[in-house]
Write an enzyme that holds these catalytic residues in place. Structure first.
Site, PDB file in Angstrom:
ATOM      1  N   ASN A  84     -15.747  10.039 -17.615  1.00 14.12           N
ATOM      2  CA  ASN A  84     -17.190   9.915 -17.571  1.00 14.12           C
ATOM      3  C   ASN A  84     -17.774  11.142 -16.869  1.00 14.12           C
ATOM      4  OD1 ASN A  84     -19.801   8.773 -17.735  1.00 14.12           O
ATOM      5  ND2 ASN A  84     -18.933   6.727 -17.547  1.00 14.12           N
ATOM      6  N   HIS A 114      -4.882  21.513   2.209  1.00 11.67           N
ATOM      7  CA  HIS A 114      -4.795  22.596   3.188  1.00 11.67           C
ATOM      8  C   HIS A 114      -3.857  22.167   4.310  1.00 11.67           C
ATOM      9  CE1 HIS A 114      -8.131  24.764   1.352  1.00 11.67           C
ATOM     10  NE2 HIS A 114      -8.707  23.590   1.192  1.00 11.67           N
ATOM     11  N   GLY A 141     -15.855   4.502 -10.694  1.00 14.22           N
ATOM     12  CA  GLY A 141     -16.725   5.607 -10.310  1.00 14.22           C
ATOM     13  C   GLY A 141     -16.644   5.968  -8.842  1.00 14.22           C
ATOM     14  N   THR A 164      -4.965   7.128  -0.900  1.00 15.63           N
ATOM     15  CA  THR A 164      -4.211   8.018  -0.018  1.00 15.63           C
ATOM     16  C   THR A 164      -2.703   7.901  -0.200  1.00 15.63           C
ATOM     17  OG1 THR A 164      -4.195   6.377   1.750  1.00 15.63           O
ATOM     18  CG2 THR A 164      -6.040   7.946   1.727  1.00 15.63           C
TER      19      THR A 164
END
Length: 188
Positions: A84, A114, A141, A164
């Site tokens: 989307n 990083h 979304g 995560t």
């Protein structure tokens, strides 16, 4: 293959300012510009751009512009995948997406990361970890998928979740951090 691209794809520290990587990102930006400016009534034009951008593309893949990625060449998608509006894939490592996968608006997949150590960050080096999304997954979304995560087949990730860690197949998971809530329906 040697150099910074080799390091990047192996999950080692790499310099994102490397001339080869910079050139590849610039090439991706040109393709993204063409995709994001393409007219809705031109599905073959969009399909041609997507095939030039991604490493592998199945049949019936649709991206609603705008769409953004780093390289594109590290992204592989199966059949009947739908992105989307406003999705982002930072593909400094491989991003593998199965078939019949739905991405809600503003979903973000971040393979790039990083160093946590400040001294290492000051060197300007980056890292990347691959992301894998199985078949028949729906990512709601605004969800964010972090580096190194695998989402199993048949899973639903709730809108706004921050994924995560790996999520198994066949579940509904949501939250920040994303946690398994229950088993997903089997379509019966």
């Amino acid at each position: 293959m040697k150099g910074e691209k080799f390091n990047m794809l192996r999950g080692e520290f790499y310099d994102p300012a490397d001339p080869q990587l910079t050139k590849e990102r610039r090439h991706a930006r040109l393709l993204l510009r063409a995709l994001n400016r393409s007219r809705p009534g031109r599905p073959r034009v969009r399909a041609r751009i997507i095939r030039a951008l991604f490493a592998a593309v199945g049949d019936d893949v649709w991206i609603e512009p705008p769409f953004f990625c780093d390289y594109g060449s590290n992204i592989a998608v199966g059949d009947k995948v739908f992105f989307n509006f406003n999705c982002v894939i930072l593909d400094a490592a491989a991003v593998r997406i199965g078939s019949r996968v739905l991405f809600g608006p503003a979903v973000q997949l971040y393979a790039a990361t990083h160093p946590l150590d400040v001294a290492e960050r000051r060197l300007g080096l980056e890292l990347a970890r691959p992301i894998a999304v199985g078949d028949d997954v729906w990512i709601g979304g605004g969800a964010i998928v972090l580096p190194g995560v695998t989402i199993g087949s048949g899973t639903v990730i709730g809108a706004g979740s921050v994924v995560t860690t790996d999520i198994p197949g066949g579940v509904v998971a949501a939250g920040n951090p994303c946690k398994v809530l229950r088993e997903a329906g089997n379509g019966a």
